[in-house]
Write a protein that holds these residues in place. Structure first.
Motif, mmCIF file in Angstrom:
data_model
loop_
_atom_site.group_PDB
_atom_site.id
_atom_site.type_symbol
_atom_site.label_atom_id
_atom_site.label_comp_id
_atom_site.label_asym_id
_atom_site.label_seq_id
_atom_site.Cartn_x
_atom_site.Cartn_y
_atom_site.Cartn_z
ATOM 1 N N ASP A 1 -42.967 43.104 10.397
ATOM 2 C CA ASP A 1 -42.199 42.266 11.323
ATOM 3 C C ASP A 1 -41.308 41.343 10.485
ATOM 4 N N VAL A 2 -40.096 41.769 10.258
ATOM 5 C CA VAL A 2 -39.189 41.026 9.371
ATOM 6 C C VAL A 2 -38.848 39.655 9.948
ATOM 7 N N ASP A 3 -38.702 39.551 11.255
ATOM 8 C CA ASP A 3 -38.398 38.257 11.860
ATOM 9 C C ASP A 3 -39.500 37.243 11.576
ATOM 10 N N ARG A 4 -40.747 37.696 11.659
ATOM 11 C CA ARG A 4 -41.871 36.783 11.373
ATOM 12 C C ARG A 4 -41.874 36.393 9.895
ATOM 13 N N ILE A 5 -41.572 37.356 9.040
ATOM 14 C CA ILE A 5 -41.503 37.054 7.603
ATOM 15 C C ILE A 5 -40.438 35.997 7.338
ATOM 16 N N ARG A 6 -39.262 36.169 7.929
ATOM 17 C CA ARG A 6 -38.175 35.207 7.717
ATOM 18 C C ARG A 6 -38.568 33.821 8.226
ATOM 19 N N ALA A 7 -39.266 33.781 9.333
ATOM 20 C CA ALA A 7 -39.695 32.487 9.876
ATOM 21 C C ALA A 7 -40.695 31.807 8.940
ATOM 22 N N ILE A 8 -41.586 32.594 8.340
ATOM 23 C CA ILE A 8 -42.593 32.033 7.427
ATOM 24 C C ILE A 8 -41.940 31.557 6.137
ATOM 25 N N GLU A 9 -41.035 32.352 5.589
ATOM 26 C CA GLU A 9 -40.438 31.950 4.313
ATOM 27 C C GLU A 9 -39.495 30.761 4.481
ATOM 28 N N THR A 10 -39.038 30.518 5.691
ATOM 29 C CA THR A 10 -38.184 29.357 5.951
ATOM 30 C C THR A 10 -38.959 28.050 5.809
ATOM 31 N N VAL A 11 -40.259 28.084 6.124
ATOM 32 C CA VAL A 11 -41.051 26.846 6.131
ATOM 33 C C VAL A 11 -42.055 26.770 4.985
ATOM 34 N N THR A 12 -42.017 27.716 4.053
ATOM 35 C CA THR A 12 -42.894 27.698 2.884
ATOM 36 C C THR A 12 -42.055 27.964 1.637
ATOM 37 N N ASP A 13 -42.586 27.558 0.486
ATOM 38 C CA ASP A 13 -41.901 27.856 -0.770
ATOM 39 C C ASP A 13 -42.827 28.556 -1.764
ATOM 40 N N VAL A 14 -43.892 29.139 -1.255
ATOM 41 C CA VAL A 14 -44.885 29.808 -2.086
ATOM 42 C C VAL A 14 -44.655 31.314 -2.033
ATOM 43 N N PRO A 15 -44.947 32.055 -3.107
ATOM 44 C CA PRO A 15 -44.843 33.514 -3.043
ATOM 45 C C PRO A 15 -45.736 34.087 -1.945
ATOM 46 N N SER B 1 -35.417 41.047 -1.463
ATOM 47 C CA SER B 1 -34.619 40.214 -0.554
ATOM 48 C C SER B 1 -35.431 39.189 0.213
ATOM 49 N N SER B 2 -36.680 38.980 -0.175
ATOM 50 C CA SER B 2 -37.527 38.038 0.565
ATOM 51 C C SER B 2 -38.447 37.311 -0.398
ATOM 52 N N SER B 3 -39.281 36.444 0.163
ATOM 53 C CA SER B 3 -40.271 35.713 -0.646
ATOM 54 C C SER B 3 -41.552 36.507 -0.853
ATOM 55 N N ILE B 4 -41.583 37.751 -0.376
ATOM 56 C CA ILE B 4 -42.751 38.599 -0.633
ATOM 57 C C ILE B 4 -42.699 39.037 -2.088
ATOM 58 N N CYS B 5 -43.664 38.575 -2.851
ATOM 59 C CA CYS B 5 -43.682 38.810 -4.300
ATOM 60 C C CYS B 5 -44.858 39.665 -4.740
ATOM 61 N N LYS B 6 -45.722 40.046 -3.817
ATOM 62 C CA LYS B 6 -46.902 40.834 -4.170
ATOM 63 C C LYS B 6 -47.223 41.772 -3.011
ATOM 64 N N PHE B 7 -47.299 43.050 -3.321
ATOM 65 C CA PHE B 7 -47.762 44.058 -2.369
ATOM 66 C C PHE B 7 -49.074 44.627 -2.882
ATOM 67 N N ASN B 8 -50.123 44.531 -2.073
ATOM 68 C CA ASN B 8 -51.397 45.144 -2.431
ATOM 69 C C ASN B 8 -51.381 46.616 -2.025
ATOM 70 N N ILE B 9 -51.680 47.479 -2.976
ATOM 71 C CA ILE B 9 -51.652 48.921 -2.735
ATOM 72 C C ILE B 9 -53.002 49.502 -3.145
ATOM 73 N N GLY B 10 -53.679 50.109 -2.178
ATOM 74 C CA GLY B 10 -54.969 50.725 -2.476
ATOM 75 C C GLY B 10 -55.071 52.137 -1.942
ATOM 76 N N THR B 11 -54.925 52.281 -0.628
ATOM 77 C CA THR B 11 -55.220 53.558 0.022
ATOM 78 C C THR B 11 -54.399 54.710 -0.540
ATOM 79 N N GLU B 12 -53.094 54.524 -0.720
ATOM 80 C CA GLU B 12 -52.287 55.666 -1.174
ATOM 81 C C GLU B 12 -52.673 56.092 -2.589
#
Length: 274
Positions: A184-198, A218-229
């Motif tokens: 949900d990119v809209d939710r991500i954008r809303a969260i990164e607007t009010v936080t400054d943490v990765p 292009s966002s504040s998402i700095c870590k993706f957890n990858i296990g299943t694949e």
């Protein structure tokens, strides 16, 4: 030694517009493949010991394994506790040489989650290591349903706890075996607007690779957890090795056959994020 903290690798990612993979480990074979994949790609990697891994191998042993691999490669390696559920478990990981802790209080009321996470942050920072927290709840495929992260709660949580990274629930699901969904990119954008943490995405295997790459840059998402694949790649390689000769019984030889396929799969993940 290239052992790094979570802050060491995520702050540059936040500044420079990329992400770091948190690769979920279950044993020596996969964690070694992940470390050498990172070396080949020339990027940092976060080796993660989740609850399943800890059921199989004690934390003090895992800490030594992660640190050994950090010594073997020239890129930053984070030794990360994934989904620690108690203070004592997090303390044991710290004492075992982990350089990063993730405390998961996401099932608890907001204030309790804040208070307990803040205590882990204080312990971690006092020892010179990092801490990740989670707000909102990331569910499981064919299991518990997710509860999406509310931006205003994310802002309160990040400020009150002082976490180095914030795991959020924005359409991601643990243990998903396909990439049919999306975040949900809209939710991500809303969260990164009010936080400054990765920001961190758990259940990254279920996120389409193209979206992972786009958000990494292009966002504040700095870590993706990858296990299943990656577990699926390991399982496929293991089955192929056993099936190649019905008389095979030497586990060392069988497990060696998983290294190249798992390393190749890990390299594909890492390459999209850097």
């Amino acid at each position: 030694m290239t052992l790094a903290t979570l802050a060491d690798v995520l702050q540059p990612a936040l500044r420079n517009g990329h992400a770091v993979a948190g690769l979920v480990c279950l044993g020596w074979e996969d964690m070694r493949a992940y470390a050498y994949a990172a070396e080949a790609e020339g990027c940092a990697v976060i080796l993660q010991a989740g609850p399943g891994c800890r059921e199989h191998t004690p934390l003090p042993v895992l800490g030594k394994m992660f640190r050994h691999l950090a010594n073997e490669v020239s890129v930053p390696v984070v030794a990360h506790l994934d989904h620690g559920y108690t203070f004592d478990e997090c303390k044991e990981a710290l004492d075992s040489g982990f350089s990063s802790l993730m405390y998961d209080g996401s099932r608890k009321p907001l204030q309790q989650n804040i208070d307990e996470t803040a205590a882990i942050v204080e312990m971690a920072h006092g020892a010179g290591i990092s801490c990740e927290g989670e707000i909102g709840f990331v569910g499981y495929a064919n299991g518990e349903n997710s509860a999406g992260t509310e931006p205003e709660e994310a802002a309160i949580f990040a400020s009150a706890t002082g976490v180095d990274a914030l795991a959020i629930s924005v359409g991601n699901v643990h243990l998903q075996e396909n990439q049919d969904g999306g975040l949900d990119v809209d939710r991500i954008r809303a969260i990164e607007t009010v936080t400054d943490v990765p920001l961190v995405i758990h259940g990254g295997s279920g996120v389409p690779s193209a979206q992972r790459a786009e958000l990494a840059h292009s966002s504040s998402i700095c870590k993706f957890n990858i296990g299943t694949e990656l577990r699926m790649a390991f399982g496929s390689a293991l089955r192929a090795s056993v099936a190649s000769d019905e008389k095979r019984f030497d586990r060392v030889q069988i497990l060696k056959d998983t290294h190249d396929p798992v390393m190749a799969a890990a390299r594909r993940v890492l390459a999209t994020l850097k």
